[in-house]
Scaffold this motif. Structure first.
Motif, mmCIF file in Angstrom:
data_model
loop_
_atom_site.group_PDB
_atom_site.id
_atom_site.type_symbol
_atom_site.label_atom_id
_atom_site.label_comp_id
_atom_site.label_asym_id
_atom_site.label_seq_id
_atom_site.Cartn_x
_atom_site.Cartn_y
_atom_site.Cartn_z
ATOM 1 N N ARG A 148 0.833 -1.198 0.000
ATOM 2 C CA ARG A 148 0.000 0.000 0.000
ATOM 3 C C ARG A 148 0.871 1.254 0.000
ATOM 4 O O ARG A 148 2.027 1.226 0.433
ATOM 5 N N LEU A 149 0.275 2.341 -0.475
ATOM 6 C CA LEU A 149 0.889 3.662 -0.393
ATOM 7 C C LEU A 149 -0.011 4.472 0.525
ATOM 8 O O LEU A 149 -1.098 4.908 0.138
ATOM 9 N N SER A 150 0.397 4.645 1.762
ATOM 10 C CA SER A 150 -0.460 5.184 2.809
ATOM 11 C C SER A 150 -0.987 6.579 2.475
ATOM 12 O O SER A 150 -0.259 7.425 1.944
ATOM 13 N N THR A 151 -2.246 6.813 2.804
ATOM 14 C CA THR A 151 -2.823 8.158 2.706
ATOM 15 C C THR A 151 -2.660 8.928 4.018
ATOM 16 O O THR A 151 -3.039 10.095 4.094
ATOM 17 N N TYR A 185 -5.931 3.836 -5.768
ATOM 18 C CA TYR A 185 -6.748 4.660 -6.653
ATOM 19 C C TYR A 185 -5.933 5.516 -7.615
ATOM 20 O O TYR A 185 -6.491 6.134 -8.540
ATOM 21 N N ARG A 186 -4.618 5.579 -7.439
ATOM 22 C CA ARG A 186 -3.821 6.530 -8.208
ATOM 23 C C ARG A 186 -3.717 6.129 -9.684
ATOM 24 O O ARG A 186 -3.823 4.963 -10.042
ATOM 25 N N LEU A 216 -11.447 -2.406 -7.478
ATOM 26 C CA LEU A 216 -10.078 -2.584 -7.955
ATOM 27 C C LEU A 216 -9.499 -1.319 -8.561
ATOM 28 O O LEU A 216 -8.326 -1.301 -8.951
ATOM 29 N N ASN A 217 -10.293 -0.266 -8.687
ATOM 30 C CA ASN A 217 -9.830 1.017 -9.207
ATOM 31 C C ASN A 217 -9.137 0.892 -10.559
ATOM 32 O O ASN A 217 -8.205 1.652 -10.873
ATOM 33 N N ALA A 218 -9.574 -0.064 -11.343
ATOM 34 C CA ALA A 218 -9.098 -0.243 -12.709
ATOM 35 C C ALA A 218 -10.184 -0.985 -13.480
ATOM 36 O O ALA A 218 -10.973 -1.728 -12.886
ATOM 37 N N GLU A 219 -10.223 -0.780 -14.783
ATOM 38 C CA GLU A 219 -11.238 -1.430 -15.604
ATOM 39 C C GLU A 219 -10.808 -2.847 -15.975
ATOM 40 O O GLU A 219 -9.627 -3.205 -15.862
ATOM 41 N N PRO A 220 -11.751 -3.680 -16.401
ATOM 42 C CA PRO A 220 -11.445 -5.108 -16.603
ATOM 43 C C PRO A 220 -10.264 -5.382 -17.529
ATOM 44 O O PRO A 220 -9.535 -6.359 -17.329
ATOM 45 N N ASP A 221 -10.073 -4.533 -18.556
ATOM 46 C CA ASP A 221 -8.989 -4.786 -19.501
ATOM 47 C C ASP A 221 -7.696 -4.066 -19.140
ATOM 48 O O ASP A 221 -6.746 -4.038 -19.941
ATOM 49 N N ALA A 222 -7.607 -3.508 -17.937
ATOM 50 C CA ALA A 222 -6.379 -2.834 -17.509
ATOM 51 C C ALA A 222 -5.235 -3.839 -17.433
ATOM 52 O O ALA A 222 -5.403 -4.934 -16.890
ATOM 53 N N PRO A 223 -4.055 -3.508 -17.965
ATOM 54 C CA PRO A 223 -2.934 -4.461 -17.956
ATOM 55 C C PRO A 223 -2.575 -4.961 -16.563
ATOM 56 O O PRO A 223 -2.193 -6.127 -16.396
#
Length: 294
Positions: A148-151, A185-186, A216-223
């Motif tokens: 993780r990258l802490s907030t 989320y970045r 998952l903060n990414a779409e299904p086809d995200a690499p």
């Protein structure tokens, strides 16, 4: 005209009537998964929902509104993300996981990402994370660490941190592993790439049917998500989930084990309810569990 004969109801006759009534009466409403279908397998309805700390797309905190949406799903197991427990003013310092579980009459397991000292001496810890609600009894639970990258750190660096929740529930005697997650989320996918690798490593240790629920903060086809689909099948509902009003992308997922030594799961149907009770829409899926191959 002969007088009408009076029939005396003996205790034996009353007992017979009672037993016949019990046999013919409709069954009581079930509180867990319905009977298995004729084709075999065990049905299970699951859902995932980023609840935005109890706030809707309008930014207003309203747990009653979210409770109604979750109840309407009628799911056996629900994975929740962005869950507060005594975190702050935005959620009225309330335990959202505990309240939702009580309102829905479900078991709960909460996996904090952050657990901070109380705002007031002697008060509960301020926590934020993910949770699983289940109609089935939770027989074990674990809070795994992933990258993780802490907030909460002004100068964060990628490091292991908790908040990848896992529970085991028994569905008619079959152990089922359920995981709930919330990935970074970045825009830069570097942390998500590490998180996916961590997720696969953790899940590979388990046998039997496995279900991953999460934002998952990414779409299904995200690499960066591609490695997940080697072992898991995406229960594609065919609709976007974010933002809740006029959604344009799907970043919320139900994913299930494909088969082999892990036990396969068939997705019977999946859908995205139309709601603005959060800034995300939920995903729900009707599954059919198959016992592990021998």
């Amino acid at each position: 005209m002969s007088p009408r004969r009076r029939v005396r109801r003996t205790p034996q006759l009353l007992l017979v009537a009672f037993l016949l009534g019990a046999l013919l009466a409709p069954p009581a409403a079930a509180v867990t998964t319905p009977r298995r279908p004729p084709g075999g397998g065990l049905p299970l309805r699951v859902a995932t929902y980023n609840i935005h700390a109890g706030a809707g797309a309008d930014g207003v905190f309203d747990l009653d509104r979210q409770t109604a949406e979750l109840r309407a799903l009628d799911a056996d197991v629900i994975g929740l993300q962005k869950v507060d427990r005594h975190w702050g003013d935005r959620s009225a310092w309330r335990d959202l996981a505990g309240e939702l579980a009580e309102r829905l009459r479900m078991h709960v397991s909460f996996a904090p990402i952050y657990s901070l000292d109380p705002a007031r001496p002697g008060g509960p810890r301020a926590e934020y994370g993910v949770a699983v609600l289940s109609r089935h009894r939770i027989v074990s639970a674990e809070n795994h660490e992933i990258t993780r990258l802490s907030t909460q750190d002004p100068n964060p660096v990628p490091a292991p941190a908790p908040g990848f929740g896992e529970v085991v529930v028994r569905v008619r005697g079959l152990p089922v592993h359920v995981y709930v997650t919330h990935l970074d989320y970045r825009q830069d996918p570097a942390v998500r790439i590490a998180q996916v690798a961590d997720t696969r490593r953790i899940m590979a240790k388990d046998r039997g049917p496995r279900i991953l629920l999460g934002d998952l903060n990414a779409e299904p086809d995200a690499p960066e998500l591609a490695p997940l689909w080697r072992e898991l099948a995406d229960a594609d509902p065919g609709s976007p989930t974010f933002p809740a009003r006029n959604p344009v992308k799907r970043i919320d997922f139900v994913a299930v084990s494909r088969g082999g030594p892990h036990g396969g799961i068939t997705v019977r149907r999946a859908w995205v309810p139309e709601t603005a009770a959060s800034d995300h829409r939920p995903v729900a899926a009707d599954l059919l569990l198959r016992r592990r191959d021998r």
